[in-house]
Design an enzyme around this catalytic site. Structure first.
Site, PDB file in Angstrom:
ATOM      1  N   HIS A 104      62.796  98.771  -5.949  1.00  0.00           N
ATOM      2  CA  HIS A 104      62.293  98.218  -7.431  1.00  0.00           C
ATOM      3  C   HIS A 104      62.836  97.194  -7.970  1.00  0.00           C
ATOM      4  CE1 HIS A 104      61.093 102.009  -9.868  1.00  0.00           C
ATOM      5  NE2 HIS A 104      61.595 102.959  -9.507  1.00  0.00           N
ATOM      6  N   ASP A 119      64.967 108.523  -1.950  1.00  0.00           N
ATOM      7  CA  ASP A 119      64.065 108.438  -2.771  1.00  0.00           C
ATOM      8  C   ASP A 119      63.074 106.786  -3.028  1.00  0.00           C
ATOM      9  OD1 ASP A 119      63.121 107.306  -5.107  1.00  0.00           O
ATOM     10  OD2 ASP A 119      64.449 108.816  -6.334  1.00  0.00           O
ATOM     11  N   ASN A 168      60.483 111.161 -15.648  1.00  0.00           N
ATOM     12  CA  ASN A 168      61.735 110.747 -15.613  1.00  0.00           C
ATOM     13  C   ASN A 168      62.527 111.173 -17.088  1.00  0.00           C
ATOM     14  OD1 ASN A 168      61.249 110.843 -12.949  1.00  0.00           O
ATOM     15  ND2 ASN A 168      61.426 108.627 -13.234  1.00  0.00           N
ATOM     16  N   ASP A 180      60.027 112.030  -2.573  1.00  0.00           N
ATOM     17  CA  ASP A 180      59.337 111.802  -3.687  1.00  0.00           C
ATOM     18  C   ASP A 180      58.362 111.090  -4.254  1.00  0.00           C
ATOM     19  OD1 ASP A 180      60.503 109.368  -4.196  1.00  0.00           O
ATOM     20  OD2 ASP A 180      61.545 110.267  -6.521  1.00  0.00           O
ATOM     21  N   HIS A 181      58.226 109.766  -3.569  1.00  0.00           N
ATOM     22  CA  HIS A 181      56.566 108.850  -3.765  1.00  0.00           C
ATOM     23  C   HIS A 181      56.734 107.777  -3.141  1.00  0.00           C
ATOM     24  CE1 HIS A 181      60.245 106.108  -5.892  1.00  0.00           C
ATOM     25  NE2 HIS A 181      60.622 107.223  -6.937  1.00  0.00           N
ATOM     26  N   ASP A 211      65.003 103.098  -2.723  1.00  0.00           N
ATOM     27  CA  ASP A 211      64.122 103.471  -3.945  1.00  0.00           C
ATOM     28  C   ASP A 211      64.344 101.836  -4.897  1.00  0.00           C
ATOM     29  OD1 ASP A 211      62.559 104.450  -6.963  1.00  0.00           O
ATOM     30  OD2 ASP A 211      64.025 104.775  -7.284  1.00  0.00           O
ATOM     31  N   HIS A 220      56.346 102.340  -8.571  1.00  0.00           N
ATOM     32  CA  HIS A 220      55.570 103.278  -8.485  1.00  0.00           C
ATOM     33  C   HIS A 220      55.311 104.520  -9.594  1.00  0.00           C
ATOM     34  CE1 HIS A 220      59.086 106.225  -9.100  1.00  0.00           C
ATOM     35  NE2 HIS A 220      59.492 104.679  -8.720  1.00  0.00           N
ATOM     36  N   THR A 258      60.077 110.353 -10.112  1.00  0.00           N
ATOM     37  CA  THR A 258      61.487 111.164  -9.635  1.00  0.00           C
ATOM     38  C   THR A 258      61.550 112.568  -9.538  1.00  0.00           C
ATOM     39  OG1 THR A 258      62.258 108.977  -8.838  1.00  0.00           O
ATOM     40  CG2 THR A 258      63.679 110.695  -8.682  1.00  0.00           C
TER      41      THR A 258
END
Length: 456
Positions: free
Chosen positions: A201, A37, A94, A244-245, A197, A350, A73
């Site tokens: 963050h 992720d 999400n 995913d991103h 991820d 994101h 996600t």
């Protein structure tokens, strides 16, 4: 004469059996899909990653892939596993939400809520199971739901508060999945890791701790390859590694003015539902008759773009969604949305436009069906689905991807060019030509034998 006829029948049966193509399940390769992720496309460029570097030599690397719009996600993962745009599969956030009742369910709690995931788009697990394959989901978003009453053969669901960065557990999970393939004959396993991820963050993509996690991921990939060899899966397991991103640095005060939408319109008075304090993507349901007033007020807000749902760019593939409310807000890169006051604490985020390079992700693949040392041009993540169906030798469910975009990665494609060009969607169907040819040969041999043994 009777003996000749019996001998003829025996030999004919042997020829027919040997001339039929091998049972597809017997010669079928297995597939492991791993998602890290938030792994931005360039995260391995400022870190020493010997195992990822070796993968580029031993398999396929794409320069980057583009996730769907929106870059979150659950929507992005479900596009990968269904091959459908977000407006088709309707996992549009999400959060599970209902704009009529003001229901909002956090992401971890949505993972077993089938009513959020099951909207008619069939994920790969179920399509594969319906064609005789055995599938599993290891923390992968959507794996814990039912689809028209069907559940994934085996699904582990990530619980709230579960740590994302435990390297020992990462390796234990790999060992468990390898045993599913080697000892229980699973054909497809999708596997999810919550890093990088989480660190992106919490600390931002430029923080040294992000580099630490990338090194940990690289070691894990090295461990994966050792485990594949240890379980004697080298010649039977294909592996795709994706994300995913991406991730970008959040722009905060005092350097810039953060976006607070209530400064520009009275949200309580003009709207009946909103999700705005959640990264770079926001949704708003205006009160009856207030849509134009809300749109006009938001159009004056700096560092965002506001859309009426039915007027969004076609490339977003969101306008046909029935779940999304009428107004969509997208922050400029790095500008998080705040509704009434600043509550967002993330250093990285994101949810921004999928055309931004910071939102692009990685793609690696290796195994017996993939070319070696092959560099692919960028492509949209939606095209991973037909590639996976090809690897599993199954007929795809209806989807928006195209195998033409990715099949040049495969050894049997015959192509040498690294340029990929998206083509219109088709659902590839297997043909019966090979089986017909084998049967014709068998009938010809049988006829010749008949002449020999009967003396005709």
């Amino acid at each position: 004469m009777k003996m000749r006829l019996e001998l003829f029948l025996v030999i004919t049966a042997v020829i027919c059996a040997s001339s039929n193509p091998l049972n597809k399940a017997a010669g079928r390769k297995k597939l492991l899909l791993i998602s890290f992720d938030g792994f931005r496309w360039d995260y391995d460029q400022d870190v020493d990653t010997p195992n990822l570097d070796q993968l580029s030599k031993d398999g396929v690397k794409a320069k980057y892939i583009t996730p769907p719009m929106l870059t979150m996600t659950s929507p992005s993962h479900f596009t990968t596993i269904t091959g459908r745009w977000v407006e088709d599969h309707e996992v549009v956030h999400n959060l599970m939400f209902n704009s009529e009742t003001n229901l909002k369910v956090p992401i971890k709690q949505t993972m077993t809520r089938s009513e959020w995931w099951d909207n008619g788009a069939l994920p790969l697990w179920i399509t594969a199971q319906n064609q005789g394959l055995k599938t599993a989901s290891f923390y992968y978003p959507g794996g814990g739901a039912n689809y028209s009453g069907q559940a994934v053969n085996r699904a582990l669901v990530l619980e709230y508060g579960h740590p994302d960065d435990n390297e020992t557990e990462w390796r234990e999970n790999i060992d468990k999945v390898m045993s599913w393939f080697s000892e229980e004959d699973f054909h497809l396993v999708t596997m999810y890791y919550g890093e990088p991820d989480s660190v992106g963050h919490a600390k931002g993509p430029d923080h040294p701790d992000r580099k630490v996690i990338i090194k940990q991921i690289d070691r894990t990939i090295g461990y994966l390859r050792e485990a594949i060899e240890r379980h004697h899966l080298t010649d039977s397991l294909n592996v795709i590694i994706s994300s995913d991103h991406g991730m970008t640095t959040v722009k905060k005060r005092p350097q810039v003015d953060e976006v607070v939408l209530n400064k520009y319109l009275n949200l309580l008075k003009l709207t009946s539902f909103e999700i705005l304090d959640y990264g770079g993507f926001g949704i708003i349901k205006p009160r009856l008759g207030k849509e134009q007033e809300v749109f006009d007020a938001l159009s004056k807000v700096p560092n965002i773009t506001v859309y009426k749902k039915n007027e969004m760019p076609e490339s977003f593939h969101l306008a046909k969604s029935e779940r999304l409310p009428p107004i969509i807000v997208v922050g400029d890169l790095g500008f998080n949305l705040n509704s009434r006051f600043i509550v967002y604490v993330n250093k990285g985020d994101h949810g921004f436009h999928n055309g931004e390079m910071d939102m692009k992700t990685i793609f690696r693949a290796f195994g017996p069906d993939f070319k070696r040392n092959f560099l692919s041009e960028p492509f949209d993540s939606i095209h991973i689905y037909p590639l996976m169906c090809k690897l599993l030798q199954i007929e795809p469910a209806p989807h928006n991807g195209s195998l033409a975009v990715t099949e040049n990665m495969l050894l049997n494609s015959g192509g040498e060019s690294t340029t990929v060009v998206p083509e219109p969607t088709t659902t590839e169907k297997p043909t019966g030509g090979s089986q017909t040819t084998h049967l014709s040969v068998a009938l010809l041999l049988s006829t010749l034998l008949l002449f020999i043994f009967t003396g005709l």
